[in-house]
Design a protein around this motif. Structure first.
Motif, mmCIF file in Angstrom:
data_model
loop_
_atom_site.group_PDB
_atom_site.id
_atom_site.type_symbol
_atom_site.label_atom_id
_atom_site.label_comp_id
_atom_site.label_asym_id
_atom_site.label_seq_id
_atom_site.Cartn_x
_atom_site.Cartn_y
_atom_site.Cartn_z
ATOM 1 N N ASP A 56 0.835 -1.188 0.000
ATOM 2 C CA ASP A 56 0.000 0.000 0.000
ATOM 3 C C ASP A 56 0.874 1.244 0.000
ATOM 4 O OD1 ASP A 56 -2.080 1.711 0.083
ATOM 5 O OD2 ASP A 56 -2.596 1.363 2.188
ATOM 6 N N LEU A 57 1.450 1.532 -1.178
ATOM 7 C CA LEU A 57 2.382 2.643 -1.297
ATOM 8 C C LEU A 57 1.868 3.730 -2.229
ATOM 9 C CD1 LEU A 57 5.639 0.540 -1.648
ATOM 10 C CD2 LEU A 57 4.950 1.873 0.326
ATOM 11 N N GLY A 58 0.677 3.583 -2.730
ATOM 12 C CA GLY A 58 0.129 4.587 -3.622
ATOM 13 C C GLY A 58 0.408 4.299 -5.083
ATOM 14 N N GLU A 59 1.329 3.345 -5.365
ATOM 15 C CA GLU A 59 1.586 2.982 -6.740
ATOM 16 C C GLU A 59 2.112 1.556 -6.773
ATOM 17 O OE1 GLU A 59 4.699 6.109 -7.180
ATOM 18 O OE2 GLU A 59 5.778 4.515 -8.174
ATOM 19 N N THR A 60 2.001 0.912 -7.931
ATOM 20 C CA THR A 60 2.407 -0.475 -8.058
ATOM 21 C C THR A 60 3.813 -0.551 -8.627
ATOM 22 O OG1 THR A 60 1.408 -0.563 -10.240
ATOM 23 C CG2 THR A 60 0.046 -1.246 -8.384
ATOM 24 N N LEU A 61 4.336 -1.764 -8.675
ATOM 25 C CA LEU A 61 5.673 -2.000 -9.182
ATOM 26 C C LEU A 61 5.621 -2.149 -10.691
ATOM 27 C CD1 LEU A 61 8.673 -2.706 -8.747
ATOM 28 C CD2 LEU A 61 7.976 -5.063 -8.375
ATOM 29 N N ASN A 62 6.079 -1.100 -11.400
ATOM 30 C CA ASN A 62 6.083 -1.109 -12.862
ATOM 31 C C ASN A 62 4.711 -1.448 -13.444
ATOM 32 O OD1 ASN A 62 8.909 -0.582 -13.171
ATOM 33 N ND2 ASN A 62 9.250 -2.666 -12.413
ATOM 34 N N PHE A 345 16.792 -10.697 -17.275
ATOM 35 C CA PHE A 345 15.889 -10.850 -18.422
ATOM 36 C C PHE A 345 16.381 -10.104 -19.668
ATOM 37 C CE2 PHE A 345 11.790 -11.790 -15.786
ATOM 38 C CZ PHE A 345 12.339 -13.003 -15.421
ATOM 39 N N SER A 346 17.583 -10.442 -20.107
ATOM 40 C CA SER A 346 18.069 -9.921 -21.384
ATOM 41 C C SER A 346 17.477 -10.754 -22.510
ATOM 42 C CB SER A 346 19.601 -9.982 -21.442
ATOM 43 O OG SER A 346 20.190 -9.258 -20.374
ATOM 44 N N PRO A 347 17.168 -10.137 -23.664
ATOM 45 C CA PRO A 347 16.616 -10.917 -24.784
ATOM 46 C C PRO A 347 17.558 -12.070 -25.144
ATOM 47 C CG PRO A 347 16.454 -8.557 -25.212
ATOM 48 C CD PRO A 347 17.305 -8.705 -23.974
ATOM 49 N N ARG A 352 12.152 -17.686 -23.993
ATOM 50 C CA ARG A 352 12.573 -18.990 -23.472
ATOM 51 C C ARG A 352 11.795 -19.370 -22.213
ATOM 52 N NH1 ARG A 352 19.079 -17.838 -24.256
ATOM 53 N NH2 ARG A 352 19.210 -18.562 -26.420
ATOM 54 N N LEU A 353 11.585 -18.405 -21.334
ATOM 55 C CA LEU A 353 10.919 -18.693 -20.060
ATOM 56 C C LEU A 353 9.424 -18.947 -20.232
ATOM 57 C CD1 LEU A 353 12.678 -16.031 -17.804
ATOM 58 C CD2 LEU A 353 13.116 -18.491 -17.848
ATOM 59 N N SER A 354 8.821 -18.338 -21.227
ATOM 60 C CA SER A 354 7.375 -18.480 -21.440
ATOM 61 C C SER A 354 7.039 -19.537 -22.484
ATOM 62 C CB SER A 354 6.778 -17.133 -21.870
ATOM 63 O OG SER A 354 7.374 -16.670 -23.075
ATOM 64 N N SER A 355 8.013 -20.376 -22.831
ATOM 65 C CA SER A 355 7.805 -21.353 -23.908
ATOM 66 C C SER A 355 7.061 -22.599 -23.450
ATOM 67 C CB SER A 355 9.168 -21.761 -24.491
ATOM 68 O OG SER A 355 9.973 -22.378 -23.491
ATOM 69 N N GLY A 356 6.743 -22.702 -22.157
ATOM 70 C CA GLY A 356 6.020 -23.861 -21.647
ATOM 71 C C GLY A 356 6.899 -24.857 -20.915
ATOM 72 N N TYR A 374 6.427 -9.185 -18.424
ATOM 73 C CA TYR A 374 5.570 -10.073 -17.644
ATOM 74 C C TYR A 374 4.968 -11.150 -18.548
ATOM 75 C CZ TYR A 374 5.612 -7.615 -13.182
ATOM 76 O OH TYR A 374 6.008 -7.091 -11.978
ATOM 77 N N PHE A 375 4.861 -12.355 -18.010
ATOM 78 C CA PHE A 375 4.214 -13.460 -18.722
ATOM 79 C C PHE A 375 3.487 -14.301 -17.687
ATOM 80 C CE2 PHE A 375 8.631 -14.375 -17.834
ATOM 81 C CZ PHE A 375 8.626 -15.629 -17.252
ATOM 82 N N PRO A 376 2.544 -15.145 -18.105
ATOM 83 C CA PRO A 376 1.647 -15.820 -17.147
ATOM 84 C C PRO A 376 2.359 -16.637 -16.079
ATOM 85 C CG PRO A 376 0.794 -16.050 -19.374
ATOM 86 C CD PRO A 376 2.150 -15.414 -19.497
ATOM 87 N N GLN A 377 3.487 -17.231 -16.398
ATOM 88 C CA GLN A 377 4.160 -18.099 -15.424
ATOM 89 C C GLN A 377 5.037 -17.324 -14.435
ATOM 90 O OE1 GLN A 377 4.471 -18.454 -18.766
ATOM 91 N NE2 GLN A 377 3.437 -20.379 -19.279
ATOM 92 N N LEU A 378 5.148 -16.017 -14.573
ATOM 93 C CA LEU A 378 6.078 -15.228 -13.757
ATOM 94 C C LEU A 378 5.452 -14.833 -12.422
ATOM 95 C CD1 LEU A 378 8.817 -13.720 -13.570
ATOM 96 C CD2 LEU A 378 7.648 -11.723 -14.527
#
Length: 405
Positions: A56-62, A345-347, A352-356, A374-378
């Protein structure tokens, strides 16, 4: 957390209410997905969401909220300290926290946990890229903590930290502590070939010469980097935060195996496995052909039918951990989790991480994760309370290592 029974719901709830002398799991309570809870009025409130949680800081992380470190109805006795109450009025303390521009959200969370406000500073860049720093309040005779990870762009953020240290030194600060959640250049800690630089030692010298009296770093690439500094170094481990989150997954201990993605990370993975009810250990034999290029050759250990938890200090391009996960699936692993403190998280890491390959990728917010990454598994966990408690202990001349015992 000498022993952690992941399959037992009672073990999860009991560990969050244990006292100071208990295991490190007591620092961080469970947050069941989708559960909403409030802290005591004295320590303000936090809200939990599925997979992501905000302070509860008034703003979210990125633009995205992050998982909290505490989620039960009251702060554990370890954190419920009169120091937290007495520090609410920043004007009555000689402790000041400044934030660089690399990760202001983490700095705000640290200050929030400590009951302080961030001290004000004017940090800007001239048209040619030069960095300008002016402290907008007095630090004479104060203990100053500068929160600035040297994450990408590493050179800019490192230079900004050096200029901030110099500004504090010239403003007659009593003690200057560089709080570096992610220490860049840590991988260049030795010579593996002829005519290579040891950049980790160079950066350590720069921080010392700039005027830092102490360094507080989180999960250095190798422990030997602490020896490069001629000033005290407090090494903070993000392990308790990740361990506590894994405990909430209700994974049966008999189904769990901890995997080191390379031989160099065996000590880290072994310590991690010991905390997880002394889980078995597997090692990926990796043959590297160049920087950011790796080829997996063999697997040491048994993973068939098990839930594999891969542990590393950072994920850069994700080449090592992705190839390791592919090998684990080939060897019959039921699920693969990736756990890392630093999300560089460099390209092409995101692809690679979101490939399943991974059931879930668990990281911390030592480095800010851009919204596009951001991706669903993160899952992003916050280390703010851990760093905040460490700062309090350094300021009060108390033991830091006892947090991780």
């Amino acid at each position: 957390m000498a022993s952690l029974a992941l399959a037992s719901p009672s073990s999860s709830s009991s560990s969050s209410s244990s006292s100071t002398s208990s295991s490190s799991s007591s620092l961080f309570s469970r947050c069941p997905l989708g559960h909403r809870s409030l802290l005591s009025d004295k320590s303000r409130s936090r809200i939990c969401f599925s997979n992501v949680v905000k302070c509860d800081l008034g703003e979210t992380l990125n633009g995205k909220p992050c998982l909290p470190v505490l989620s039960n109805g009251a702060l554990p006795s370890f954190f419920s300290s009169k120091r937290l109450e007495s520090a609410t009025n920043r004007n009555n303390t000689r402790l000041k926290i400044f934030s660089g521009t690399a990760n202001p959200s983490l700095s705000k969370e640290i200050a929030w946990y400590m009951g302080l406000e961030l001290a004000k500073a004017n940090i800007k860049r001239f048209a040619d890229g030069e960095i300008y720093v002016q402290l907008q309040e007095s630090v004479r005779g104060c203990d100053v903590y500068l929160v600035q990870p040297t994450c990408p762009p590493a050179n800019e953020n490192l230079m900004e930290l050096l200029v901030m240290i110099d500004a504090c030194r010239r403003a007659s600060a009593k003690n200057i502590t560089a709080v570096i959640p992610y220490f860049g250049y840590a991988r260049a800690d030795r010579k593996t070939q002829g005519r290579e630089s040891i950049a980790a030692k160079l950066v350590a010298n720069l921080l010392t010469e700039a005027g830092a009296d102490r360094v507080l770093a989180c999960d250095l690439h190798s422990g030997q980097s602490m020896g490069y500094f001629d000033i005290p170094v407090d090494h903070v481990y993000g392990q308790p935060v990740i361990l506590d989150y894994l405990a909430s997954k209700r994974i049966c201990c008999n189904d769990l195996v901890v995997v080191s993605p390379d031989v160099g990370g065996v000590a880290r993975a072994r310590a991690f496995a010991k905390k997880l009810s002394d889980a078995p250990l597997a090692i990926v034999d990796k043959r590297r052909h160049g920087h950011n290029h790796a080829e997996v050759m063999n697997l040491i250990g048994e993973v068939k039918g098990k839930v594999a938890v891969m542990v590393d200090d950072m994920i850069d391009t994700a080449g090592t951990i992705a190839k390791g996960a592919a090998l684990l699936h080939e060897e019959g692993a039921r699920e693969v989790y990736a756990c890392s403190t630093h999300a560089v998280f460099s390209p092409p890491a995101i692809e690679r991480l979101s490939s399943g390959l991974f059931q879930e990728v668990i990281v911390t917010n030592t480095i800010p994760v851009m919204e596009k990454n951001y991706f669903p598994q993160l899952t992003v966990l916050s280390v703010a309370n851990l760093l905040g408690e460490t700062i309090w202990r350094v300021h009060d001349d108390c033991s830091v290592s006892s947090i991780f015992q």
